[in-house]
Design an enzyme around this catalytic site. Structure first.
Site, PDB file in Angstrom:
ATOM      1  CG  MET A  81       8.420  21.648   6.911  1.00  0.00           C
ATOM      2  SD  MET A  81       7.029  22.407   8.002  1.00  0.00           S
ATOM      3  CE  MET A  81       5.786  22.021   6.994  1.00  0.00           C
ATOM      4  CG  HIS A  82       8.015  24.900   3.184  1.00  0.00           C
ATOM      5  ND1 HIS A  82       6.976  24.557   3.381  1.00  0.00           N
ATOM      6  CD2 HIS A  82       8.546  25.788   4.253  1.00  0.00           C
ATOM      7  CE1 HIS A  82       6.516  25.040   4.586  1.00  0.00           C
ATOM      8  NE2 HIS A  82       7.299  25.683   5.103  1.00  0.00           N
ATOM      9  CG  ASP A 239      11.469  20.899   9.944  1.00  0.00           C
ATOM     10  OD1 ASP A 239      10.348  21.357   9.839  1.00  0.00           O
ATOM     11  OD2 ASP A 239      12.431  21.504   9.483  1.00  0.00           O
TER      12      ASP A 239
END
Length: 498
Positions: A81-82, A239
């Site tokens: 992520m991110h 995820d």
């Protein structure tokens, strides 16, 4: 027979999992790539390495399973992520991706909260932390204006793979929720946040449901891999959202505890109306119109690895923990706090550090080993407690995955400390399986995620709390919660010396 493929883009490697439509895993392949650390606190990767890894994985699976040239119906993704990926007008990567575990953006996080903290929390259901995407964007704006001026497209890691396969720009809601740019309730990019921080909406990708069809594999790649049919590409998910799906966390009362390097306590949420005031993450689920809450322990398995490497480097984990079951709950008065790299939930504190409290001369390796396992689990219980008190959550089952699911004594500790039945998975394939399940739902092999979970997910062990231990741990946990407040100021003073 139809097949689906899940590609899981992790921090160190990409893993491909090939499933038949009946949920049977028939093939897997992986490829590693390096982590770039140009200076302390920086964590980056070259997206070209992800693309090369995905190419290698697909080539391997096609060569080992010739039947998928005719029978692969869909590919989907899970991903870290991110992490920020920026492309120019020619779709070339402008700079290395800034990853989720990069901590250079403390200044930008402070600016975000000072400028629009209440609105950020209200719109995105989260507060600004170094891991999120918006602070990374502001860092590039402030420190690399020449690179920012080139930006025509912004995406997250798995979406770069989707772009490579389809030529289309996409992002699903579960990953978008971790950018601090998504209006979670209205399921759209927040024009208010974009305007506040001078981010053109045109650079953002089209939003999709996780099982939504983005497109089909390009003709060039179809020919290169030898596919005889159009292979559809589905948006995929973050995820943790995909891991939750692969663990069957799709209804009220279901929770998941995941212990890797860090630790996660995750709860299914029926609605985004629950308000944790930023103390827990609240993200869109891979399940349409659902959300999940999540707390993070920064050093879960990492604490256990540190303990082994420091005190018993010649022992494997099985030997290290073989006698912890002989020690009573509470480790005979020894407490461990797993704050060895700081903490995220419930104490967002980069300077707090871990401690052993209550050591005396009779404590031996099994006492210390058990106290480390208990401390990690207490830290995860901090998240569970907030869910129970704020959202009135009652957990009917908690699925344990990762390192914590591999040791029977630790599983019993989890059942006793969480005061909930703990279940494990028959086969644990993690986010990659969740991605494959999204492709199965998107392609119409299943009418919904419930039927897909019924086929793909099966449970193994069931560990029931021992009430005598539950009562003991309730008392010990109340003591554990006092340690942060008692040691924080000391740790902050020591940080100045460091």
């Amino acid at each position: 027979m139809s097949y689906v493929l899940g590609l899981d883009l992790g921090t160190s490697s990409l893993k491909g999992l090939l499933f038949r439509q009946d949920g049977v895993l028939v093939g897997e392949a992986s490829a590693d790539y390096p982590l770039l650390t140009p200076q302390a606190g920086y964590s980056e990767q070259n997206p070209a390495e992800w693309r090369q890894a995905a190419h290698k994985v697909l080539k391997t699976l096609v060569s080992e399973h010739e039947e998928i040239k005719k029978e692969l119906v869909g590919i989907s993704f899970s991903g870290q992520m991110h992490s920020l990926v920026l492309l120019d007008e020619s779709n070339e990567v402008i700079r290395p991706a800034i990853l989720w575990n990069d901590v250079r953006t403390t200044k930008q996080c402070r600016e975000i909260m000072e400028t629009a903290g209440d609105r950020i929390l209200n719109i995105t259901k989260n507060v600004a932390l170094e891991g999120f995407t918006l602070p990374k964007i502001l860092w590039v704006q402030e420190n690399e204006p020449e690179n920012w001026s080139k930006v025509q497209h912004m995406m997250l890691p798995k979406d770069y793979l989707s772009f490579w396969l389809t030529g289309k720009y996409s992002m699903d809601y579960s990953d978008a929720a971790g950018t601090l740019l998504l209006d979670v309730e209205n399921k759209c990019w927040s024009t208010e946040i974009l305007s506040t921080f001078s981010i053109p909406q045109e650079i953002l990708p089209t939003l999709y449901e996780s099982s939504g069809e983005v497109g089909v594999i390009t003709e060039a790649l179809k020919k290169e891999f030898g596919f005889e049919q159009d292979v559809k590409i589905y948006a995929g998910g973050a995820d943790n959202a995909c891991a939750a799906l692969a663990s069957g966390i799709i209804q009220e009362g279901a929770g998941m505890v995941s212990i890797g390097t860090s630790g996660v306590f995750l709860s299914f949420e029926q609605s985004d109306k629950v308000n944790y005031n930023g103390k827990l993450h609240l993200f869109s689920h891979a399940v349409k119109d659902k959300v999940y809450s999540m707390g993070v322990t920064l050093a879960a398995g990492n604490s256990l690895s540190w303990y082994r490497d420091t005190f018993a480097p010649t022992l494997d984990f099985g030997e290290l923990l073989k006698d912890v079951g002989t020690v009573k709950p509470g480790s005979d008065g020894l407490l461990f706090t797993p704050y060895i790299v700081g903490e995220r939930t419930p104490h967002t504190d980069s300077q707090i550090r871990g401690s052993f409290i209550g050591m005396d001369t009779h404590h031996r390796l099994p006492h210390f080993g058990r106290s480390v396992l208990e401390g990690i689990t207490f830290s995860l219980k901090d998240s569970q407690e907030m869910m129970e008190t704020t959202a009135k959550r009652t957990f009917t089952k908690i699925v344990s995955v990762g390192g914590g699911a591999k040791n029977p004594d630790w599983l019993q500790m989890q059942a006793d400390i969480f005061d909930s039945t703990i279940v494990t998975l028959t086969t644990e394939q993690g986010p990659g399986m969740g991605a494959a399940m999204l492709a199965a739902v998107g392609s119409g092999l299943f009418p919904d995620v419930n039927s897909c979970v019924g086929t793909f997910v099966s449970y193994d062990k069931e560990i029931v709390p021992i009430q005598e231990n539950v009562a003991a741990y309730k008392k010990i946990y109340e003591i554990y919660k006092q340690v942060y407040g008692a040691t924080a100021d000391i740790c902050h003073q020591l940080a100045e010396i460091r």
